[in-house]
Each structure stands twice: as structure tokens, then as C-alpha cells.
Design a protein around this motif. Sequence first.
Motif, PDB file in Angstrom:
ATOM      1  N   LYS A   1       0.852  -1.178   0.000  1.00 25.62           N
ATOM      2  CA  LYS A   1       0.000   0.000   0.000  1.00 25.62           C
ATOM      3  C   LYS A   1       0.894   1.236   0.000  1.00 25.62           C
ATOM      4  O   LYS A   1       1.688   1.425   0.923  1.00 25.62           O
ATOM      5  CB  LYS A   1      -0.871  -0.022   1.267  1.00 25.62           C
ATOM      6  CG  LYS A   1      -1.779   1.168   1.422  1.00 25.62           C
ATOM      7  CD  LYS A   1      -2.654   1.007   2.663  1.00 25.62           C
ATOM      8  CE  LYS A   1      -3.400   2.287   2.989  1.00 25.62           C
ATOM      9  NZ  LYS A   1      -4.201   2.117   4.237  1.00 25.62           N
TER      10      LYS A   1
ATOM     11  N   GLY B   1      -1.984   1.146  -4.683  1.00 29.79           N
ATOM     12  CA  GLY B   1      -1.279  -0.095  -4.385  1.00 29.79           C
ATOM     13  C   GLY B   1      -0.163  -0.298  -5.398  1.00 29.79           C
ATOM     14  O   GLY B   1      -0.245   0.171  -6.534  1.00 29.79           O
TER      15      GLY B   1
ATOM     16  N   PHE C   1      -7.254   1.167  -0.830  1.00 32.39           N
ATOM     17  CA  PHE C   1      -6.458  -0.048  -1.022  1.00 32.39           C
ATOM     18  C   PHE C   1      -7.031  -1.150  -0.144  1.00 32.39           C
ATOM     19  O   PHE C   1      -7.152  -0.983   1.072  1.00 32.39           O
ATOM     20  CB  PHE C   1      -5.007   0.226  -0.632  1.00 32.39           C
ATOM     21  CG  PHE C   1      -4.106  -0.966  -0.742  1.00 32.39           C
ATOM     22  CD1 PHE C   1      -3.538  -1.336  -1.959  1.00 32.39           C
ATOM     23  CD2 PHE C   1      -3.812  -1.748   0.382  1.00 32.39           C
ATOM     24  CE1 PHE C   1      -2.703  -2.442  -2.050  1.00 32.39           C
ATOM     25  CE2 PHE C   1      -2.976  -2.854   0.288  1.00 32.39           C
ATOM     26  CZ  PHE C   1      -2.415  -3.204  -0.931  1.00 32.39           C
TER      27      PHE C   1
END
Lengths: 253, 253, 253, 253, 253, 253, 253
Positions: free
Chosen positions: F70, F76, F223
Motif C-alpha cells: 500500500k 497499491g 487499497f
Amino acid sequence: MQGQQQQAYDRGITIFSPDGRLYQVEYAREAVKRGTASIGIRTAGGVVLAVDKRIRSSLMERTSVEKIHKADDHIGIASAGHVADARQLIDFARRNAQINRLRYGEPIGIETLTKDVTDHIQQYTQVGGARPFGVALIIGGIENGEPRLYETDPSGTPYEWKALAVGADRKEIEDYLEENYDEEMELESGIELALRALAEANEGKLRPESIGMATIPTETAEFTPISDDELDGYLSEFDLLAEEDEGDEESDE
Amino acid sequence: MQGQQQQAYDRGITIFSPDGRLYQVEYAREAVKRGTASIGIRTAGGVVLAVDKRIRSSLMERTSVEKIHKADDHIGIASAGHVADARQLIDFARRNAQINRLRYGEPIGIETLTKDVTDHIQQYTQVGGARPFGVALIIGGIENGEPRLYETDPSGTPYEWKALAVGADRKEIEDYLEENYDEEMELESGIELALRALAEANEGKLRPESIGMATIPTETAEFTPISDDELDGYLSEFDLLAEEDEGDEESDE
Amino acid sequence: MQGQQQQAYDRGITIFSPDGRLYQVEYAREAVKRGTASIGIRTAGGVVLAVDKRIRSSLMERTSVEKIHKADDHIGIASAGHVADARQLIDFARRNAQINRLRYGEPIGIETLTKDVTDHIQQYTQVGGARPFGVALIIGGIENGEPRLYETDPSGTPYEWKALAVGADRKEIEDYLEENYDEEMELESGIELALRALAEANEGKLRPESIGMATIPTETAEFTPISDDELDGYLSEFDLLAEEDEGDEESDE
Amino acid sequence: MQGQQQQAYDRGITIFSPDGRLYQVEYAREAVKRGTASIGIRTAGGVVLAVDKRIRSSLMERTSVEKIHKADDHIGIASAGHVADARQLIDFARRNAQINRLRYGEPIGIETLTKDVTDHIQQYTQVGGARPFGVALIIGGIENGEPRLYETDPSGTPYEWKALAVGADRKEIEDYLEENYDEEMELESGIELALRALAEANEGKLRPESIGMATIPTETAEFTPISDDELDGYLSEFDLLAEEDEGDEESDE
Amino acid sequence: MQGQQQQAYDRGITIFSPDGRLYQVEYAREAVKRGTASIGIRTAGGVVLAVDKRIRSSLMERTSVEKIHKADDHIGIASAGHVADARQLIDFARRNAQINRLRYGEPIGIETLTKDVTDHIQQYTQVGGARPFGVALIIGGIENGEPRLYETDPSGTPYEWKALAVGADRKEIEDYLEENYDEEMELESGIELALRALAEANEGKLRPESIGMATIPTETAEFTPISDDELDGYLSEFDLLAEEDEGDEESDE
Amino acid sequence: MQGQQQQAYDRGITIFSPDGRLYQVEYAREAVKRGTASIGIRTAGGVVLAVDKRIRSSLMERTSVEKIHKADDHIGIASAGHVADARQLIDFARRNAQINRLRYGEPIGIETLTKDVTDHIQQYTQVGGARPFGVALIIGGIENGEPRLYETDPSGTPYEWKALAVGADRKEIEDYLEENYDEEMELESGIELALRALAEANEGKLRPESIGMATIPTETAEFTPISDDELDGYLSEFDLLAEEDEGDEESDE
Amino acid sequence: MQGQQQQAYDRGITIFSPDGRLYQVEYAREAVKRGTASIGIRTAGGVVLAVDKRIRSSLMERTSVEKIHKADDHIGIASAGHVADARQLIDFARRNAQINRLRYGEPIGIETLTKDVTDHIQQYTQVGGARPFGVALIIGGIENGEPRLYETDPSGTPYEWKALAVGADRKEIEDYLEENYDEEMELESGIELALRALAEANEGKLRPESIGMATIPTETAEFTPISDDELDGYLSEFDLLAEEDEGDEESDE
């Protein structure tokens, strides 16, 4: 000296060979010879700079092939060899000329400027971490009412000349200049001599668009580019005007 | 020692060979020998500096082949070898001479100046990242009313001399000097000896335009260039004047 | 170890060989052997320094071949090997001696000064980017009323001696010293021993102009050069005076 | 691994070989073996340091062959290997000991000092631009009323020992120590063991002038050199006194 | 890939080979394999660290062969490979742990610390002028009441493990661990597993003095060294106690 | 181009080969191929990142083989190749994302972040003293409500993709993606496509523990890691669940 | 010149070969030729930039293959060669353009900007520690109401053109341009000429998605990208629209 041994001097920084030569400096002189010729002539009436500008393509702007530069009002510089290196040295020269005006309120001397430039060049031949400059300059101008003409070479040595050539065909052009130079001649005759000398290395004829020319007349002490029309006029007058045909391959890079 | 092994010492920085030699310094000495000869003579009446200036072309300004330099009012320096390197050392010497005047209000000593220069040279033979200076200097001047004459070599060693030569034909010229030198002679005799010694290495005759000469008389302690006319006079007087003919190729670069 | 493998240790910085040696330091020791001999003798009456000064030419000023230096009022240094390197170390020693006087108001100790110098030398054998110093020094002087005599070698190791030689013919001279040295002898006997030892390596005879000598007497603790006249007197007295003839080629460079 | 491949790891900085070794560090260990032996012994009564000092010449001052150093009041250091390198590390140790006193008002711990030194050594084995230190140190002293004994090796690893040897003949001497060491023995017995162990590597006999010795007694925690007279007494007492004869060639350099 | 080609990647800095490998990093992994084994086991009750400490000599202090270190109250680190390199990384880890306490007033996380260390290691594999670290670390500790166990390898990659071995015999020991590990086991069982795994690589028996062990129990979160007596007890209990005989040669250096 | 010539380009810094290639960059691409595959897919509903995580041992914590990171709430990054290098770039990305929030009070753009990273990578391919990064990144996220997906390669070139693979089997996986990708598909279909593509390179079956997966849904722009249970569910649903058997050897290092 | 000798010039920094060439610069020119073609055309109505964008995969976002960049409102730059290098130079150009606006309150001149860029490029060919830029730029824009068009090459030389091509097929495209260029043509005709010239090197047909195009009209002096729809319209109008089929392999990397 053969290939293998020579190799040893190419790898590291600029160092002496067993016979006391600096190969990187000599190779940089070869880079100068790969460029088209530039000529400088000192006459009583001022300095003439003339350069051979072979253009790769008709689509290239001829003016962008810069081989004659104004360094200050009273100084012109012609170059032969590696163009990008020449630009560095000319910027260096311009800055020094400007600083001189700011500091002392007067135009820089031609010899002073030349030696500033050659000292700068020398550093690149002695201290590691960079290669020498692959370019020779002709620095001309008026100092105290007198025309002066200098050369800088890749070793960083300054020379003063009455008339000289650098770049391709140097030998042929200098032979012509030695035979025909007269210290007393007027600026106009200097222009003629420069064009005739350039023509010597071009099978006798020239096209205005493959020539660059500028003068720094003693009287005005002003860098004065010669226009294409003027050039055309001179070439006709001296019967040096080439027929329209393809130029050859040699070019500065 | 053969080619291949020698190679090893050429690549990196200046290091010792197995027999304790510094090849880069020895190669720099070869660079000195590639230059034309310079001579220094110390007489009771002052110091004489004389140099062989072979000019590549009749179009080159003879004065721009600088082999004799004024370092301060009372000091002259002649060089042999790599011209661009010489310029660096002479600038270094001038700055030091100037600083001495500013700081102490008096002219720098000849020995002091010489050692400033040789210490500077030595650094380039020990610390990496640069090559040695390829030049030898003759530093002459007046200190406390006494003429002094020094040599700097590429290793950075200072030597004091009564009379010496550096550059091409050093051996022949020094032999001539050893035979003919007289410590008590006057400045005029020193000039004659210098010219005769130079002539030894030039088939007995000299042309004024291929010679440079300066004196620093004990009396005035002023660096005094010898003009071409004076030189012409001396050469005639000593029957050393050459016929007009082509010079040979050797030149400083 | 043969040529090719040795080569590996010459190129880069000073590094260990597989058998734990530092070749660049050993080669620097060879540079010391290439120099003419220097001798130091410690007597009850003070320290004697004597050097062999072979002059390349009769025109060279003998005094400019500096192999004995005054480092401070109470300290003399003799060197053998690379002259320009010696000058760097001697300047370093002088500065340290001066700083000591300024900071502590008293003369620097002989051992202290020696170790300052050897620590400086050691750095050049471990850190890259420079070569070792190609010179050995004999540092002699008076400390707290006692004569002291030290050697610095190119590895940066300090040694204290009663009497020693460095440079050419070290072995022969030290053999002579070992046989003839007496710790209780007076300064005068030290001078005789030094000259006789030098003569051993010169076919039994010496010329005053090829010798340099100085003492630092215990009583005065003042560096005292021996004049040529005094030297001439000593050589006559000890029956060591050479006939006038040509010296040999070996010289410090 | 043969000559040619090994070469590859010698040139540049200290790097890993394909089998995970650091050749420059191993070669530095060879430099340690080239030095004469040094011994450290820890007894209940304090630490004993003893060194083999082979003197090259009878004219050399024995005390100047420094292999035992006082690092602080309560700490002694013996070395084997490259003498000039040892001096650098000992200076480093002294400075750290001094700083500790200034900062914390108390003597530095033996282990703390050892690790300061080994961390310093390690840097020279990992970061480029310098070679490793060619020396091993034995660091002994009293900390909180307890004797402590450490070794630093050229890789920068610290080891604590009851008794150890470094330098030439390490294996033979350590074998002797392992057989004869007793942790409970008094300082006097430690001195005897040290001398007997040194004698093992010297054909059974020792001369006082070729030995150096110091103790740091637990009680006083003061570095205490053993004088020549005391040494002579010990050697007689232990029947280790050599007849007067020539020493062998091995020496620290 | 054969000898000659491999050579190319050894000389300079850490660079990629044509198949995308970093040889210097792989060689550093070989350096890790040259060290004796270290083991880490994570149990519900805490982390167990165990190391094989082969001692070169009975005179060496076993405690000075440091392979288990306390990095902070709640963190232990075991190492395998180049000892001096390990010390650098452990100092780096300690400083980071300390800074974390100062800055945030709380113990550093095990993963955070591990990644600080691996990022530091990675720099030595990418930027020139230094070699990689020749060491692998096992970092174990308690974070938020949970045991955590990490590995750092010479490439600078962090891995989290339930149980692992680094150094000599890694494969054999990890096979044993994989077969016998149980995530739910108590600290005591972890100690047994660690000793049995070490014994696997030592012909089934161990001597307490050639082992180092520490735990960080989940409950206390305090780094807790296991004493020799305790070790002796464990070995007897698990029937792993070796007869007294000579150890083998392998040792960390 | 054969072995020997290629060698020339491996030694020094990253330089051009005669045909205009940068070998060190191409070798770094080989390092990427040595890593297991990573996949990125952009759907209308968000970005899917999926990676192949082959674990060396059952004792290794699967979560510590980090291939999906992350970088910020909305971004990501998946990587393939040299893991330690990946960590450097991801740290660099995180810092830049954080600085953007601090400076402008808003999330960094995906393209902006990608180009920050590639500019950083490019520096390592042009300036000497370091090797290129041996890693490729897939950077995915939501910017202004739109999913975006980028690749960074070892030359420092940014590419935007609808769907891509990096690492081992890139060609096979991209072929599969090209055939089956539909720009309009929902996030769920993207997950299926990613898993089926990974299975293509794994003989049609996958085990949840050797996969890593995360999404950044368009709606939440958060994420979102996919848990093992969810993965297991997906694999069962898509009939991709492998029988329990040994994994193969390929792993990121 | 054969393989072996050439090798010598590839290893170190950019240095001269014996015939005065800079191989690294020439190799960088090869890197330019490896990129797809870019075209610039100057018409009375403004400047046209057109590029060939071969996309490796249908999944790659065409817009991310950036070969035309807006450097300032009135300046566009097209590139050929190493994409990551191009990004560096374009960032450099943008910063300089921005600084000019801040400092002088007006748009930067096209020639000024070009020379800023070429001076920057030249540095990378002379000073060690970095390789040259492997990219050529076409810089076009409006200055004082006049269209201007420049090229920068890897040596750092600026050229001004009426029309030019860089990258693959330069020769063929320039031949076509020379034949068909008319200085007086309108912008629309420039667009046609650019597309026809690109088609020359693509077997006569083009697909809109493999082309990038932008204009800087003299009137607006605003960088204006041409949309895909507009491109499609032009291609249809000029009968250059390709059937749907696979593109070839050549791509910029």
C-alpha cells in the motif's frame, strides 16, 4: 607506436606517453580536423573571419550552423571541430568579456580574453574526470585601435597570427595564405583573400550559402556580419561563384 | 624494462615502479625535451635568459610564442616543454609574487618563489587525479642586489645554477656552457655566451626572429626584454647571423 | 614473485600482496636507495648530520642540492631519495615545530616531531588517491639537554638510532658505523666518524664540495652548518681529501 | 584458487571472492604473521604483555622498536605486524580513552575500548579507498578490579582471551600457553609463562634486549613497564638467559 | 558460467550479470555459509535464539565469541557469517531502537527494526564504493504481546519466519525444523527443538560451552540469556550432552 | 554479440554499447524476469493487483514475502524482481505520496507518482557510482474517480496499461490477458481474470497461500487486501484450487 | 576500426578516439535510431510535430507512450530514442521555460530554450561519471510571432530546421520532406506533409492510434494536440488510413 600500446593511454585520464606526448590532446586535434575550415585574416583595416559551412540538407537553417560568433561588440570568434564544445568555450568567452566590462568599465583585450580561454582549456588536459575540448577557436578583434588575431588549440596554447586556418584542409589553406598575405592590405583585400583561400579547398568555387563571414573593422571596432547578398556580390566580383550543385558530405558535428 | 610492464605504470595515477622510479614524471621530462631549448646565465652584471623560438609559419606572430615571461619587476622566467602547462605555472608564480608585495611590501625572493612553484609541481606528482606538469622553468632575478638563477623540473625539485639549459639539446648546450662560463663575466659577455650556446645547437648560426632574449641587470633589478634590433646587432657583432632560409620543424606545443 | 603477478599490485592504490607486503611502500624504499647516502651520528656532544651531494654539473650551485635542512633552532633533518618529496615532509616538520612553539612556548621534542612526520607518511600508504613518499629522513636534535637521532622510512615507521645511514650504500656505511661507533665519543669524533664512513662508500676519499654537514651540539642546542672551509680542514686532518677528478653519475632527483 | 583468479580480488577495493572470502583482509593477516610475536596473559594478579623485539642493528635504540604501548593509566597494548599501522590504531585508542575520561570522568572499559578499535578497523575492510590495517593488537587492562585481555584482528573482530599470541610463531606459542596456562596463577607466574612461551619460539633462550614486557597489576591498575634489569633478573631466575650471539633477521617493519 | 567471465563482475562495484544476478551479493551469501549455524524459533511462549559457537582455543573467552546480542530490552539478534560486519549492523539496530524510544516513548516494532536494517544493507548492494555486508541476522522479539522472528540476508531482503537457520548446515537444520516444528508449542519445547536441531548438525551431541542461547519470553518481553548451567541441564535432560573431546575447525571470523 | 565484447559494457558504469543499448539496464530486466509474476488489471470497478508468491519453506511467514504494498490510501504497488530494490522504490513512492498530502492537502495523482518514481529510476541508469534498480513495479490506484494502472521498468520509462504482467512468464500471461480483457468488466471479473491468468502460468491451478491479491475499488478509492479466505472462495468458485502438493523452486530474492 | 580497439573507448568516460571521434556520443546516436521516427515541420501558419507511436500491446494505453510534450504554452517537443532520458531533458526544458517567465515575465525564446538544453547535454559528453543522453529532441514553437523549429542531438549541438525527422528511417523521411517541403505552405499543408512523410516509412498507410500529432499555430502561439478523431479525419482525407492489422515490433524503450 602500435594499436595495443596506444590503447593504454586512452583509458584513464589525460597522461603522458613514454615519449612525452598527451594522446588525448592529440586526438582532440584530430576532432578539429574533422570539422570544416575556418579562416582568420588580420589586415590594417580590421579582422576578417570566414568559415566553410557545409549544410547537410537544404531543409536545415543555414544560420543555425554557427561557426562565427560575436563574443563582445569588438570581438568575433570562429571555430572548427566539435560544435557543442565550441559553444561552451564561446559562452565562457562571452561571460569573461561581460565581467571585464562590468568590473573595469572597458572592453576586454583580445589577448587577455584568448588567454582566459586557453587557461580554461588547459585545465581539461591536466585534471582528471573530463576530456579535453575538441575544438580550435580563432579569436579576432580590435584592441586600442589595433586589429588582433589569435588561435586557441586543444592543448590550451594561445598563438597570435597575421592570418591562419583551422579545421579541414588547414595545410592547403595556410600555404595559400602565406603566399598571398600582405600585412598592409585593406579590409576589402582581406575579404578577397579569405574567399580565395576557402575556394582553394573547394575546387575553386564557392556558394554563398555554404560560407559564413564577419569582419571587425579597425575603424568601428564593431563585429559586423557579412550578409548573403554581400557575399554573393563578393563571389561574383572575384569570379568565385559556384554553379548550383550538391555540396559534399563533410560537416561539423 | 619492456613495453608491457611499463604499461602498468602508465594507466593509473603517478606511482612507483619496482625500481623506485616515477614513470609519469620521467615521461613529463620527455615532454620537456620535445620543446626547443631555453638558456639561463648568471653573470656578475645580472641574469640573461635566451630561448629558441622556432616559428611554424611566417604568418604566426613571433611574440605570441611566449617562452620568456616577466613574473615580477625583478624576475624573468623562461620555459621549455608543454606551453599551456608553462602558462599555468607562470600565472601561479605571478600571483605569488604579487601576494608577497601586498603582504610584506617587498619583492619576493627568487629562491622563495622557485620553491613555491616546485612545491606546487610536486603535488601533481603525488596526489591522484591529475598528471604532472610537462614543463621545466628557468627562474632568474635579482635578490638583495645579487643575481640568482633557478630551475624547476617536472618532479618538483628546485636547483640553483650559474648557467643552464633546458629542453632540446640540453646536453650539447650545457657542455658548451661548462667550457665557456666564467662567473666573473659581465652581462654583455653573458649575452654573447647565451647566443653562442644557442648557435651550437643550430649549426652555428641564428636568425633574430627565432630567438627570444631578456636580461635582469643587477644594477636596475628590472626585467628587460632585448628588442629584435638589438638582437640583430648582437648577432652581427658575434658573427652568428644566419642567412635567410627555412627553419626546421621542431616547435613547442 | 614474477613480473606479471607483481603488476597487479602496482596499478591501484597501495594494497596488500598475498604474502602481506605493501609493494608501493617497498618500491618507495627503492626510490630512497636511488638517492645518495645521508648519515646521522649521535655523540655525547651532540648530533652530526652528513650527506653525500654529488653534483651533476660544475655549473650547478652546490648549495641548491639541499639534503640537510634546519627544521627548528634545535633540529636538523637530512634526507635521501626523492628530493621533491623530502621538501614536502620538511615543510610539514617545520610547520609542526613552529606550531609547537606558538602553542606551548617551547621547542618541540625530537621524538614528538618524528612521530608527527611518520603519522603523516603512514596516511599516504593506507588511504587511496596518492602514492607513498619516496624519501627517508634522518631527524636529529637536542631535547632536554640530550641528543636524539631518528629515522623515518616510507612505511611511516619511526626508529631511534645511535648512528645510521640512509640511501645508497646504506649497508656498507652502517657496517662501518657499527664497527667504529662509540656512544661516549665527543662531537669532533662524531664528525670524523661520519666523514670516514662516507669515504668508505667513495673509495676512501672525499671532496669538500660533494659533502654537506651540520651539527646540533648538546651544549648550544643550535643547528650549526659546517662551512666548506671547515670541511676542507677536517678532510685534510683526517687524510680523506680527494684529488680533483670527475665525480660519478649518481645524483638525487 | 590459482594466481590469475586471485589477482582479480587484489586490484580494487576489498570485495568478496566467489567462496565468500575477503582476500585483502586475509593478506593483512599475512602482514601480521610477518611481524615478530607478541604475547598477552591474564592472571588473577593482573595482565602480562610480552613482545619479541628483534633489533636490526646494534646501533638502533631498542626502545624505539615500540611494540608495547600505554593506552591509558590502566591499559596496555601490544602489537604485531605493520608498525606504522599499529601506531594509527594506538593513537585512535588513546584518543578514545582520553575522551571517555573527559566525558564520563572515569577510565574507559577494556571491552569498550577494544570494540571502538575493531569498529574502526572494520570500516577499512568494507568502504573503498583505503586498505585494511595490517596489524593485530593485544589490549590488556584492569576494569572494575578485574583483569581483561582482548585481541583485535585485521577483519575488525574483537576476541577476549585468557592468554594469546599474535604474529610469527603464533601456533607454537599458543600451544605452549594452552598446555601451561592456569587461570588462578599470580602475576609473577604469568611473567614466567610469558617468557617461557617466547623462549619456545627462540630455541629456548632469550636476551633481555630483544624482549619488551609490561604488566598491569590488578591491585594498582597501573600500566607498569618491566625494566631491562628486572628482565635480566627474570631470565636468570628462569634459566632462560641466552649467550651473547647474533639475532636472526626477522623484524617488524 | 566459468571463471573468466565471472571475474568481470567481481572487480568493480556491485553490478548485474547478463542473467540478472548480483555476484557480490551471492558471494556475500557464501560468507554467511562460512560461519557456524544460528537458529531462531518462534513459539507461543516467546522467541528462542540458539547459536553454534565453536571456539578456536580453550584459552579464548567463550563469551567474546558474540553471536547473540541484545538489541533492546525486548529484542535479540543472532548472526552468522562475517563477525565484524555483524557488529556494524547490530550497532545500527541498537541505535535505531534507542532513537525510537526517545522519539516515540515506546519500544520499536520488530518488523520496523528489521526493515531499517535491511534498507541499510540494500544501500551497500547498489551504491558503489563499498562491498555488501557478509552476514545474515536473525532478529527476534516481542511486539504488542506477540513473538516475532525475522531474517535479514546480504541482499537486504527481510523475511519473517516461524523457525529458521542461517550459516553452515542451513539446509539440514531447516529440514529438521520443518519436520518437528509446531506453532503451538511452549517456550520450553522451542528450546528443546533448537538444541536438537543444532545437534543434528553436530553428530547428535552438544557441549554447553560451544552453544549460545537466549530467549525473549512473550510474557516478560525481556531478552533473557540462558546460562551455562541451565544449558548443561537442558542437554542432560534431552540426552544431548557430548563427551569431552576436541571440537572441529569451523569458526566465525 | 559474444561474451568477450559484452564484458566490456559490464565493468564500469552504465554506458552505451556500439548499437546504442544499455546493457546494465537490460541485465536489470533479466533480474525482473527472475522474479515470480505480478499482474495488474484495470476495470471499470477499480484496479486489481495479483502476485505469485512462491514460498521457499513452510516455516516462512507468507505475509513477509511482500509483493503487494500500500503506497497511500488510494494506491497499491505490486513488484517483480529484486525484492530489496523494490522496497527502496516503494519507500520512495510512499514518501512522495505523503509529501503531496502535506503540501497540497490532497492525494497524489497516480501518473504523477509513477513519474516521480521513474525519474528516480532513470538517474541510476545515467549517473555513475550505482547500478540500476533490478525491479519492475505495477502502480495502480484511483485518481479523480478513475482507475489508473502504470508500469515502471528498470530504464525508468513509465507506461500506462489496461492490464499487464511483469516478471516470470510475462509473455504467456499477457497473451492470456489480451485475449480475455474487456475494458467494461466489473471489479469481480477483473479478480477472476487475474486469477485465471496467474493459473495459466501455473499449470491451471493455484493454492491460496501462494497468491497475493489486493484491489483498489473505484467507489471507495481504498487499497483493499484480499484475505486468504476470500482467495480460497474465489479459487473454488472459479475451479482453480490446486490439490495440496509441493510448490516449485522459483522465488523472489 | 575493429572490435577490440573500439572496446578501449567504451569502458571509461567519454574520451576521444585516435581519429578524433567520441564513441559514446556516436553510440548514443544509435540509441536514437532505435526509437521510432519523430517529425517536425515549420510552415508559415505554425509548427507541426508528428510522431510514430508503435504500441507493444493492445492493452497498453496509447497516451502513455509520450513522444510529444508541451514544454510551455507556446512550445512543443517531440523526441526519439531512450524515453526515460527524453523525460529528463523535457523536465529540464520545462523548468527553464518556467524560470524565464518568472524572471522576465515573458515566454522563453525557442532558440534560447534549445541552447539551454544542448548546453546541458554537452556536459554529459565531456565531464566523467555519467553517460550521454540517448535521445534527440525536436523543439518547435512560436517566438515573436514567428514559427521556429530546432533539433538537439546527443552531442549537444543545436540545429535549426525548416523540416526534419529524427529516429528510425530518418534518411527516407528527410528525403521525402526535401522533395515536398514548401516554406510558404499553410499549417494544414504541413499536417498533410507530416502524415505523408510518416506514411513513407510505413508502407504508405497509417493507423490513427499509432500516431501522435500536435501543432503550435503562429496565430495562437498555443501548443495544440491533435485528437484521434481529427487524425482519423486527416488520414481519410489524405487516403492514408490503414486497414486494421498488426503493427510491427519496433518501439521506443
